[in-house]
Scaffold this motif. Structure first.
Motif, PDB file in Angstrom:
ATOM      1  N   LEU A   1       0.789  -1.289   0.003  1.00  0.00           N
ATOM      2  CA  LEU A   1       0.092  -0.055  -0.205  1.00  0.00           C
ATOM      3  C   LEU A   1       1.067   1.158   0.103  1.00  0.00           C
ATOM      4  O   LEU A   1       1.810   1.222   0.661  1.00  0.00           O
ATOM      5  CB  LEU A   1      -1.028  -0.093   1.082  1.00  0.00           C
ATOM      6  N   ASP A   2       0.387   2.298  -0.747  1.00  0.00           N
ATOM      7  CA  ASP A   2       1.178   3.753  -0.623  1.00  0.00           C
ATOM      8  C   ASP A   2       0.161   4.310   0.423  1.00  0.00           C
ATOM      9  O   ASP A   2      -0.664   4.955   0.371  1.00  0.00           O
ATOM     10  CB  ASP A   2       0.819   4.254  -2.082  1.00  0.00           C
ATOM     11  N   LEU A   3       1.279   4.938   1.469  1.00  0.00           N
ATOM     12  CA  LEU A   3       0.880   5.633   2.527  1.00  0.00           C
ATOM     13  C   LEU A   3       1.498   6.952   2.287  1.00  0.00           C
ATOM     14  O   LEU A   3       2.817   7.289   2.236  1.00  0.00           O
ATOM     15  CB  LEU A   3       1.054   4.969   3.823  1.00  0.00           C
TER      16      LEU A   3
ATOM     17  N   LYS B   1       9.918   8.706   7.229  1.00  0.00           N
ATOM     18  CA  LYS B   1      10.854   8.135   6.117  1.00  0.00           C
ATOM     19  C   LYS B   1      11.595   6.824   6.358  1.00  0.00           C
ATOM     20  O   LYS B   1      11.261   6.492   7.316  1.00  0.00           O
ATOM     21  CB  LYS B   1      12.084   9.149   5.839  1.00  0.00           C
ATOM     22  N   ILE B   2      11.980   6.275   5.486  1.00  0.00           N
ATOM     23  CA  ILE B   2      12.470   4.903   5.596  1.00  0.00           C
ATOM     24  C   ILE B   2      13.919   4.952   5.932  1.00  0.00           C
ATOM     25  O   ILE B   2      14.825   5.830   5.025  1.00  0.00           O
ATOM     26  CB  ILE B   2      12.412   4.376   4.295  1.00  0.00           C
ATOM     27  N   ASP B   3      14.218   4.479   6.941  1.00  0.00           N
ATOM     28  CA  ASP B   3      15.823   4.414   7.487  1.00  0.00           C
ATOM     29  C   ASP B   3      16.512   3.545   6.584  1.00  0.00           C
ATOM     30  O   ASP B   3      16.183   2.374   6.368  1.00  0.00           O
ATOM     31  CB  ASP B   3      15.779   3.927   8.761  1.00  0.00           C
ATOM     32  N   THR B   4      17.476   3.761   5.557  1.00  0.00           N
ATOM     33  CA  THR B   4      18.267   3.088   4.774  1.00  0.00           C
ATOM     34  C   THR B   4      19.028   2.018   5.375  1.00  0.00           C
ATOM     35  O   THR B   4      19.399   0.932   4.800  1.00  0.00           O
ATOM     36  CB  THR B   4      18.864   3.960   3.723  1.00  0.00           C
ATOM     37  N   GLU B   5      19.458   2.253   6.598  1.00  0.00           N
ATOM     38  CA  GLU B   5      20.104   1.329   7.367  1.00  0.00           C
ATOM     39  C   GLU B   5      19.471   0.238   7.801  1.00  0.00           C
ATOM     40  O   GLU B   5      19.778  -0.932   7.525  1.00  0.00           O
ATOM     41  CB  GLU B   5      21.030   1.932   8.405  1.00  0.00           C
ATOM     42  N   THR B   6      18.343   0.231   8.501  1.00  0.00           N
ATOM     43  CA  THR B   6      17.604  -0.674   9.292  1.00  0.00           C
ATOM     44  C   THR B   6      16.395  -1.236   8.364  1.00  0.00           C
ATOM     45  O   THR B   6      15.874  -2.124   8.733  1.00  0.00           O
ATOM     46  CB  THR B   6      17.221  -0.106  10.486  1.00  0.00           C
ATOM     47  N   GLY B   7      15.987  -0.280   7.368  1.00  0.00           N
ATOM     48  CA  GLY B   7      14.870  -0.710   6.614  1.00  0.00           C
ATOM     49  C   GLY B   7      13.533  -0.415   7.380  1.00  0.00           C
ATOM     50  O   GLY B   7      12.489  -0.557   6.755  1.00  0.00           O
ATOM     51  N   ALA B   8      13.567   0.344   8.500  1.00  0.00           N
ATOM     52  CA  ALA B   8      12.568   0.574   9.257  1.00  0.00           C
ATOM     53  C   ALA B   8      11.963   1.872   8.861  1.00  0.00           C
ATOM     54  O   ALA B   8      12.644   2.651   8.404  1.00  0.00           O
ATOM     55  CB  ALA B   8      12.741   0.631  10.713  1.00  0.00           C
ATOM     56  N   LEU B   9      10.577   2.088   9.174  1.00  0.00           N
ATOM     57  CA  LEU B   9       9.811   3.412   8.843  1.00  0.00           C
ATOM     58  C   LEU B   9       9.880   4.396  10.013  1.00  0.00           C
ATOM     59  O   LEU B   9       9.448   3.768  11.160  1.00  0.00           O
ATOM     60  CB  LEU B   9       8.549   3.084   8.522  1.00  0.00           C
TER      61      LEU B   9
ATOM     62  N   GLY C   1       6.730  17.465   9.867  1.00  0.00           N
ATOM     63  CA  GLY C   1       7.711  17.518   8.749  1.00  0.00           C
ATOM     64  C   GLY C   1       7.008  17.337   7.445  1.00  0.00           C
ATOM     65  O   GLY C   1       5.805  17.444   7.156  1.00  0.00           O
ATOM     66  N   PRO C   2       7.612  17.154   6.163  1.00  0.00           N
ATOM     67  CA  PRO C   2       7.199  17.157   4.957  1.00  0.00           C
ATOM     68  C   PRO C   2       6.492  15.732   4.660  1.00  0.00           C
ATOM     69  O   PRO C   2       6.770  14.673   5.342  1.00  0.00           O
ATOM     70  CB  PRO C   2       8.366  17.240   3.894  1.00  0.00           C
ATOM     71  N   ILE C   3       5.256  15.872   4.206  1.00  0.00           N
ATOM     72  CA  ILE C   3       4.341  14.531   3.882  1.00  0.00           C
ATOM     73  C   ILE C   3       5.045  13.756   2.809  1.00  0.00           C
ATOM     74  O   ILE C   3       5.272  14.341   1.766  1.00  0.00           O
ATOM     75  CB  ILE C   3       3.104  14.953   3.392  1.00  0.00           C
ATOM     76  N   VAL C   4       5.259  12.569   3.167  1.00  0.00           N
ATOM     77  CA  VAL C   4       6.037  11.694   1.777  1.00  0.00           C
ATOM     78  C   VAL C   4       5.213  10.647   1.735  1.00  0.00           C
ATOM     79  O   VAL C   4       4.247  10.053   2.437  1.00  0.00           O
ATOM     80  CB  VAL C   4       7.386  11.273   2.442  1.00  0.00           C
ATOM     81  N   THR C   5       5.578   9.726   0.540  1.00  0.00           N
ATOM     82  CA  THR C   5       4.572   8.631   0.144  1.00  0.00           C
ATOM     83  C   THR C   5       5.614   7.451   0.127  1.00  0.00           C
ATOM     84  O   THR C   5       6.603   7.378  -0.324  1.00  0.00           O
ATOM     85  CB  THR C   5       4.116   8.745  -1.320  1.00  0.00           C
TER      86      THR C   5
END
Length: 445
Positions: free
Chosen positions: A397-399, A404-412, A418-422
């Motif tokens: 699903l697109d939320l 933001k997605i943590d590039t190191e751990t892969g966690a959200l 802050g800015p709204i991201v998809t």
């Protein structure tokens, strides 16, 4: 997750409706039988008989408590045309979809009664023979209840109530300085967005029979590595149900006539009203008209040919010149005279039999095949049947949210601002479906 309320309440159903009106005259408004419906601030006027003649499975959705209630939630004990019956949890478009189908069926019943336009009994009208059904002996051999499916407009009412539960497969993270209260608020917002996106995803699945292929009881083929449920083979019960519906007007690609999510709930309600293809439909009447027109043209051609044959019973052979009257008298023998008489009598009998065939018009089912109707539908007449099963789907699903997605751990990482991201979030959906099937026969109490 909001608590899902049951929509099953016992309500009696009566005979079929007549057209509903959104605007009406003051004289009609004064009728005590008139009911003013307020469905999510959309106003409709309908008589008590029109409303209560809807099938039970639809009345249960309109009035879950089985009583009329006003805007304040108070029961209306003595309903008059001045009262306003408030319905806040039913989509107006669905109500209009219901009335549109029942109005059309009622108009067919009133304007095109089968017994009259097809003349099932004996009549002295000129075309009674042409429109006659089968012989009385064959008609009496048919079951009375089964014959109703040929005489009255019938509607197959199929409703689906879908509840879904979301299990995100995404690891979540919070800012180091976030309090527990803030974490709970961020989690609630995340789950709310997930449920809304899941509802939109499921609402877009408009195929009627897609849900049958998603049952947990069905086993995915071993060579299917796509993760989809579309190639799953239906079980015997599901296949039998699908075959019965497809033989009665549905098809494998049928879509829901109305599908909507209830506000503030993880519930999607769908409805499909399928008109049974019998002698009461406009399509059948068009077939009869075409067959009648074709038969009349053939009869006229046959009559014209017979008249031409009567004018020229004998034609000269070859291109030989005709002998003179004196030569014809000399050559004419007793044998040729006898042959002429035989041919003349044979032509006369042929013309007589042709006129009899032209005058004897075919019966209705000789012109148009009798509709093949599944008599098992009568099991659902005034007896709604329900089928419940669970299924699951894996989707992404697109939320849209703060994070933001943590590039190191892969966690959200969920943030309060802050800015709204998809972000794309994998989610497992557990879906519970309840089908309600009922046959509604218009004009039968």
């Amino acid at each position: 997750m909001p608590e899902v309320q049951s929509v099953i309440t016992q309500v009696s159903a009566e005979q079929a409706p007549v057209p509903v009106m959104q605007e009406t005259s003051q004289d009609f408004l004064d009728d005590d039988s008139l009911i003013h419906l307020n469905i999510q601030e959309n106003h409709y006027y309908i008589t008590r008989d029109q409303l209560m003649s809807l099938p039970e499975s639809l009345l249960l959705c309109l009035f879950p408590s089985g009583v009329f209630m006003d805007r304040m939630g108070q029961v209306i004990t003595n309903l008059t045309s001045q009262d306003e019956v408030y319905i806040g949890n039913f989509p107006p478009l669905c109500f209009e979809y219901i009335m549109e189908n029942y109005v059309r069926a009622q108009e067919d019943l009133m304007n095109f009664p089968v017994d009259e336009i097809f003349d099932r009994g004996t009549s002295a009208r000129e075309q009674s023979r042409f429109f006659g059904f089968s012989s009385p002996a064959s008609a009496n051999s048919m079951g009375g209840e089964s014959e109703i499916l040929h005489e009255k407009p019938s509607i197959i009412v199929l409703r689906e109530d879908l509840d879904y539960y979301c299990v995100p497969q995404q690891k979540l993270a919070y800012a180091p300085d976030a309090s527990q209260e803030m974490k709970n608020e961020l989690l609630d917002n995340f789950m709310a967005e997930t449920k809304l996106a899941a509802g939109s995803h499921l609402s877009a699945q408009t195929s009627v029979f897609q849900g049958l292929h998603s049952s947990n009881r069905l086993k995915r083929p071993q060579n299917d590595s796509s993760g989809t449920n579309a190639t799953q083979k239906l079980g015997p019960a599901e296949q039998h149900l699908m075959d019965m519906l497809c033989s009665s007007g549905f098809n494998e690609s049928s879509e829901w006539g109305n599908r909507a999510q209830e506000p503030g709930k993880t519930v999607i309600s769908s409805l499909s009203l399928c008109r049974l293809a019998n002698e009461t439909t406009q399509e059948f009447r068009d077939k009869v008209d075409d067959a009648k027109r074709k038969h009349e043209e053939e009869a006229k051609n046959a009559h014209r040919n017979s008249e031409l044959g009567a004018q020229n019973p004998l034609t000269p052979l070859g291109s030989r010149s005709s002998p003179s009257p004196a030569q014809q008298d000399k050559r004419k023998s007793r044998l040729s005279s006898l042959a002429d008489n035989v041919r003349s009598r044979s032509a006369s009998r042929h013309r007589s039999s042709s006129r009899q065939r032209i005058e004897q018009a075919p019966t209705l089912y000789e012109l148009v095949p009798r509709p093949d109707i599944n008599a098992k539908l009568l099991l659902f007449w005034k007896k709604p049947a329900r089928k419940c099963w669970w299924g699951e789907q894996d989707t992404v699903l697109d939320l849209k949210l703060y994070g933001k997605i943590d590039t190191e751990t892969g966690a959200l990482l969920l943030l309060p601002s802050g800015p709204i991201v998809t972000v794309k979030v994998p989610v497992k959906l557990h879906v519970r479906r309840v089908w309600t099937l009922e046959l509604s026969i218009v004009g039968v109490e």
